[in-house]
Structures are given as C-alpha cells and as structure tokens.
Design a protein around this motif. Structure first.
Motif, PDB file in Angstrom:
ATOM      1  N   PHE A 227       0.833  -1.203   0.000  1.00 46.53           N
ATOM      2  CA  PHE A 227       0.000   0.000   0.000  1.00 46.53           C
ATOM      3  C   PHE A 227       0.878   1.269   0.000  1.00 46.53           C
ATOM      4  CE2 PHE A 227      -2.322   3.102   2.797  1.00 46.53           C
ATOM      5  CZ  PHE A 227      -3.327   3.438   1.897  1.00 46.53           C
ATOM      6  N   LEU A 228       1.932   1.247   0.803  1.00 44.47           N
ATOM      7  CA  LEU A 228       2.835   2.401   0.835  1.00 44.47           C
ATOM      8  C   LEU A 228       3.518   2.568  -0.520  1.00 44.47           C
ATOM      9  CD1 LEU A 228       4.442   2.049   4.397  1.00 44.47           C
ATOM     10  CD2 LEU A 228       2.638   3.629   3.673  1.00 44.47           C
ATOM     11  N   GLY A 229       3.785   1.445  -1.195  1.00 42.88           N
ATOM     12  CA  GLY A 229       4.344   1.500  -2.544  1.00 42.88           C
ATOM     13  C   GLY A 229       3.366   2.147  -3.516  1.00 42.88           C
ATOM     14  N   GLN A 230       2.111   1.780  -3.338  1.00 43.50           N
ATOM     15  CA  GLN A 230       1.056   2.333  -4.201  1.00 43.50           C
ATOM     16  C   GLN A 230       0.905   3.851  -3.966  1.00 43.50           C
ATOM     17  OE1 GLN A 230      -2.680   0.370  -3.514  1.00 43.50           O
ATOM     18  NE2 GLN A 230      -3.631   1.154  -5.370  1.00 43.50           N
ATOM     19  N   LEU A 231       0.942   4.254  -2.696  1.00 45.21           N
ATOM     20  CA  LEU A 231       0.854   5.688  -2.388  1.00 45.21           C
ATOM     21  C   LEU A 231       2.044   6.434  -2.988  1.00 45.21           C
ATOM     22  CD1 LEU A 231      -0.311   6.029   1.350  1.00 45.21           C
ATOM     23  CD2 LEU A 231      -1.660   6.284  -0.727  1.00 45.21           C
ATOM     24  N   THR A 232       3.212   5.801  -2.941  1.00 44.05           N
ATOM     25  CA  THR A 232       4.416   6.429  -3.497  1.00 44.05           C
ATOM     26  C   THR A 232       4.217   6.694  -4.987  1.00 44.05           C
ATOM     27  OG1 THR A 232       5.795   5.373  -1.834  1.00 44.05           O
ATOM     28  CG2 THR A 232       6.910   6.147  -3.822  1.00 44.05           C
ATOM     29  N   GLN A 233       3.668   5.727  -5.682  1.00 44.35           N
ATOM     30  CA  GLN A 233       3.383   5.932  -7.106  1.00 44.35           C
ATOM     31  C   GLN A 233       2.380   7.061  -7.298  1.00 44.35           C
ATOM     32  OE1 GLN A 233       3.058   1.295  -7.712  1.00 44.35           O
ATOM     33  NE2 GLN A 233       2.661   2.355  -9.640  1.00 44.35           N
TER      34      GLN A 233
END
Lengths: 180, 368
Positions: free
Chosen positions: B301-307
């Motif tokens: 999820f944090l990866g998705q937010l980063t994108q």
C-alpha cells in the motif's frame, strides 16, 4: 461446560463452518454465540455434542479424512438429537441468527423458552461468515469504500482442515485440570 | 548548529520527515480506534476516525509541498514507518507513542501528539540522546541528536525555510516552485477528505498548506477552532478526556457543550506494541499468517501511495477500498486473543521492513 471456556465450542465450530479459528475469533461473536447456544438448548446437550465431536476426532486421527467426515455425518449430522443443533450452530455463524429448532426436536428433547428465532445483535449480522464466504459486505454495514463496486469480489480460500490440534489441546488441558 | 533551513535539499529532507511524522500518527490512532468494541463508544469512534482521516490529509499535503519544489515523495524508504514505540518531541522533554488500545493513558499520549506548543525563545532545536535502536521523529535531518522542541516548531521551521529560499530565488530571478503541476494531488483524487486539497504552486499556497496542517492538529495561534470553524485535534481529544463537547466561544480547557460518557471497558485489551516475533508461529499459525500478511499488504500500500504521489494521483482512488480492507484486517486481528499473554488480544504490528525491492519497483513504475 462453563460459558468462559469457548475452546471446545470453537474447535467444533471451526470444523463445521470450514473457517479458520482465527476467522471465528475475528467476528468478535464467540462469547455471544456460545451463550446463545447454551441458553437455547441447555448445557447438557451442548456438552454431549462437543464430546461426540471430540471423540470422533481422536478416534479417527491418522486415518483418511473421509473416515472422519463419514463419522461426523453418521454420529452428528445424522443424529436426531445432535443434527438439528449442529446445523443451527452453522447457521448462527453464517448469518448471526438463532433459528428455532424443529418442533419434533423440542417435543423429543425438551422445549426451551429461549429457543426462539432472533438476531444475536447488530454486530452479529455484520460479522456473519456468509459475507466473507461470498466476498461481499453486509448491506448497510462495513462499507467497502468508494468505487469498490468496480472490482470483482474476492472469495477467500477455505481452511477446511480438521481442528484436531485444538481438540487434543482441550483434552490435555482438561486432563491436567487447567482452567483455560 | 543552525536551526534554520538554508538549502533546498534541507527543505526537501524536512518535508520527507513531515510525511513520516504525519504517517506515524496513523497506526496509533487506528489501533486505538479499532480496539473499541463495535457498537460502543460512538463519540470516541467518531473523534478518532475524523482525526485519523485528517492525518491522511496532512500526509498528502506534505507530499504536495515536497512535489512543489521538485522533490520525490518516497513512503517506501527504509525507516519510513517507525518502530513503535517511537519518540516525539514535547517541549523540554519527549514522550513515546505506542500502538495501544484506547485507554485514558493512550488518550493522554494522543493529546501530547497534538498539543499546541512552541519553543519559548528563538532556539527551536534541542539536543537529545537516544539509544541507536529507537525511532525518533522530528529530528533535524543529518543530525540525529538534535530534535525540534515541538512539532509546531518543526512546521514553523519548514515555513521559514520556504520563505527564505523563495526570497533568495526571487532575487536571482528564479523560483523554488519548479515541480510538475501534474504531480499535485487535489480533491478530485482524494476521497472523503477532511478538508480541501489544493495544489501547491507558489509561496502563498505553500504557506496556506502548512497553516492548514498546523491548525487542524494543534489549533496553532491560540484558537481551539481552525479557519474552517473545525475543532482542532487536541481539543477533540480533550473532549473525550473530559467527556464533554466544546461549542463555539468556549475557551481551552473549559468545554460547555453536551456531556457524554466514554465506556473505557468496552475495549479489546490489545497487547501494546506487539511484534510479529511475539506471536508463537507454531501454536497460532493462522494468527501469525494474518499479522504477517497485514504487514506485507501495508508495505504494498505504501508503494502504491508512493506511485500516486509521483505523478499518478488517480491511483489514490484505487487505494480507497484497500484502506477499508485494512479496517477489516485490523479488526480481525484485534478480536483475536493472543495466547499466553495474560488475557491480551492481538493487533496489526505495522512492522514494515527495509523492503528495497518494493521501493525500487514503486519508484521505477512512478517514473515510467
């Protein structure tokens, strides 16, 4: 069996709902359901059901899965006395509702004033396993978020494994006289 | 050492820390929120939910500020999610914020997080010594033993930094606001906001954004309400503490609105700062797996937010169902007794490892 000891009830429930014990605790309804069953049919019949289940588990340990299933079918679901109760417990977990036992059952094994149909609580409705089983959410509760209807439902894998480890642990604890 | 921000790199690093700081409050608020037994404590549930949602807004605002000056928000950087308990500054001293159930003590910590406070003099940084292993939030980038006197001072330094650097740039005929406008997250991508999300494109919008964060949290400036006539977080928690609502014209510490009651017993006694390693994998395999998969899903999820913060804001819309999923997963864990813990319950541990692979993927996809 005291209301404070839910482990035997959970072991049986895990077997018959095909959900993991983790998922049953996750409903937050363990104590409420145990109390519901206890008051609707009385402690003695509930204890008989659970003892029968435990006996089947222990006696079929190491044998093919089909053997345990066959004995469950014969000795519990096929039993005039235990079958309707076992089916009611499954329904309780799936829909959060206690259904009145068949009249024939009450006439044979005793009527109970608490054996009437009722939804255990608003939370019980929202936590019914049927929602998880179909990958949906209870209407009006636990909304899945804006736009989520665009994605297909996720249907969980079912554990479906025997709760033999739990049954054995319950037995050990009982033998050692430990209060759990 | 100087407590001022004099380079664009220092400002970028401060804004990364601002994102870390805003995010760091979310797991504790959510843990307390979901520890409340369903159907009880409606007032407390409402307050905690609103505050958590506004912290998510602050996280996004910090990302907008960073993007405005050409920075690269990265929520997958090792250490972005603190190891709890984490230390936060509170004036001369500090305090520890934990993942804990909703109790009177937890509420006292939450009030400290949101407490309005600024350093008495001009010195905003204080020297503090910690063991190497603890997470300390609000430190000065590059000088881990120096911590801001308070969170308010931390944001005040950021505001000064924007002012100073933009003035310097103007003199040279330039601007620090060189970020791609398309990387700004605005309300159209942000569901159920907790406030309006506007693009940060110049010094005016940057200051407005910083003010919004400070006012919603602490009621900075002395008022208990912010510009939008919303009660600051500190006073919302104070309401729960006093079991009484504030109303307009009230002064700090003296709410005169309707009373309500908090049922401190209708709470699952989750094990404070539980770690995955505390769960017996052999004895409770389902519990262990659930806690582990929560952490993995949260890391993704944090990866998705980063994108999303790196040029793909539309991904935030997909993140919404995921957040509701976290609510369910956290609830599942919190309602499970933790064996051999003296009657405690489990919880999401928020142990997000140094997942280098995930980080690289997120950045590459964002750049693609």
């Amino acid at each position: 069996m005291s209301i404070e000891d839910p482990h035997r009830f959970l072991a049986f429930s895990t077997e018959v709902t095909a959900f993991a014990t983790f998922d049953l605790w996750a409903t937050g309804q363990v104590e409420a359901y145990l109390a519901t069953v206890n008051s609707a049919i009385g402690g003695a019949i509930l204890a008989e059901l659970l003892s029968t289940y435990e006996k089947i588990c222990l006696e079929t340990e190491g044998q093919a899965l089909s053997e345990r299933k066959a004995r469950l079918r014969r000795q519990i679901f096929g039993s005039e006395k235990l079958g309707p109760v076992a089916r009611n417990i499954i329904k309780l977990w799936y829909v959060g509702t206690w259904y009145e036992l068949p009249t024939a059952w009450s006439e044979a094994f005793g009527a109970n004033p608490k054996d009437v149909p009722f939804v255990v609580s608003a939370a019980a409705y929202a936590e019914g396993l049927m929602w998880k089983a179909i990958g949906a959410h209870p209407a009006g509760a636990k909304a899945p978020g804006y736009g989520s209807w665009a994605s297909p439902p996720t249907i969980p894998a079912f554990a479906g494994e025997p709760a033999i480890a739990q049954v054995k642990e319950v037995q050990v604890n009982r033998n050692e006289g430990l209060a759990r | 050492m100087s407590d001022t921000i004099t380079t664009i790199d220092a400002l970028k690093e401060h804004l990364y820390l601002a994102m870390q700081l805003e995010h760091a409050t979310i797991p504790p608020y959510l843990t307390a929120l979901y520890s409340i037994k369903p159907g009880t404590n409606v007032d407390a549930v409402q307050v905690l939910r609103v505050v958590a949602v506004e912290e998510m807004l602050h996280l996004t605002i910090a990302a907008n500020l960073l993007n405005a000056i050409g920075g690269t928000p990265d929520l997958t950087r090792p250490g972005f999610v603190p190891s709890y308990p984490a230390h936060l500054p509170d004036g001369e001293t500090d305090f520890k914020v934990s993942l804990a159930p909703f109790t009177k003590e937890t509420l006292a910590i939450f009030k400290k997080i949101e407490r309005p406070r600024l350093a008495p003099g001009s010195k905003k940084l204080v020297k503090r010594l910690y063991r190497g292993s603890v997470t300390v939030l609000g430190t000065y980038p590059g000088a881990d033993d120096m911590q801001y006197y308070s969170i308010g001072d931390f944001y005040a330094a950021i505001e000064d930094g924007f002012d100073r650097l933009e003035k310097e740039a103007k003199v040279a005929g330039k601007t620090i606001f060189i970020g791609d406008r398309k990387r700004q997250v605005t309300s159209e991508y942000y569901y159920s906001g907790g406030g309006e999300l506007f693009p940060v494109t110049d010094i005016g919008s940057a200051k407005k954004a910083i003010r919004l964060v400070m006012e919603q949290g602490e009621g900075a400036g002395g008022g208990i309400y912010d510009h939008e006539r919303e009660l600051a977080h500190y006073y919302r928690f104070d309401e729960l503490d006093r079991e009484r609502y504030y109303q307009p014209e009230d002064t700090a510490g003296h709410p005169t609105g309707p009373t309500f009651s908090v049922d401190w017993h209708a709470v699952y006694p989750v094990k404070t700062d539980l770690k995955l390693g505390d769960i017996d994998r052999k004895k409770s395999p389902e519990l262990y797996e659930a806690a582990l998969s929560f952490n993995q899903t949260y890391a993704e999820f944090l990866g998705q937010l980063t994108q999303a913060f790196n040029g793909q804001p539309q991904l935030l819309l997909q993140a919404v169902p995921r957040m509701f999923e976290f609510r369910n997963l956290m609830g599942d864990l919190i309602r499970n007794p933790l064996p051999d813990s003296g009657g405690h319950y489990a919880m999401a541990t928020f142990e997000i490892g140094d997942n280098q692979v995930l980080r690289t993927v997120a950045i590459e996809e964002a750049g693609a």
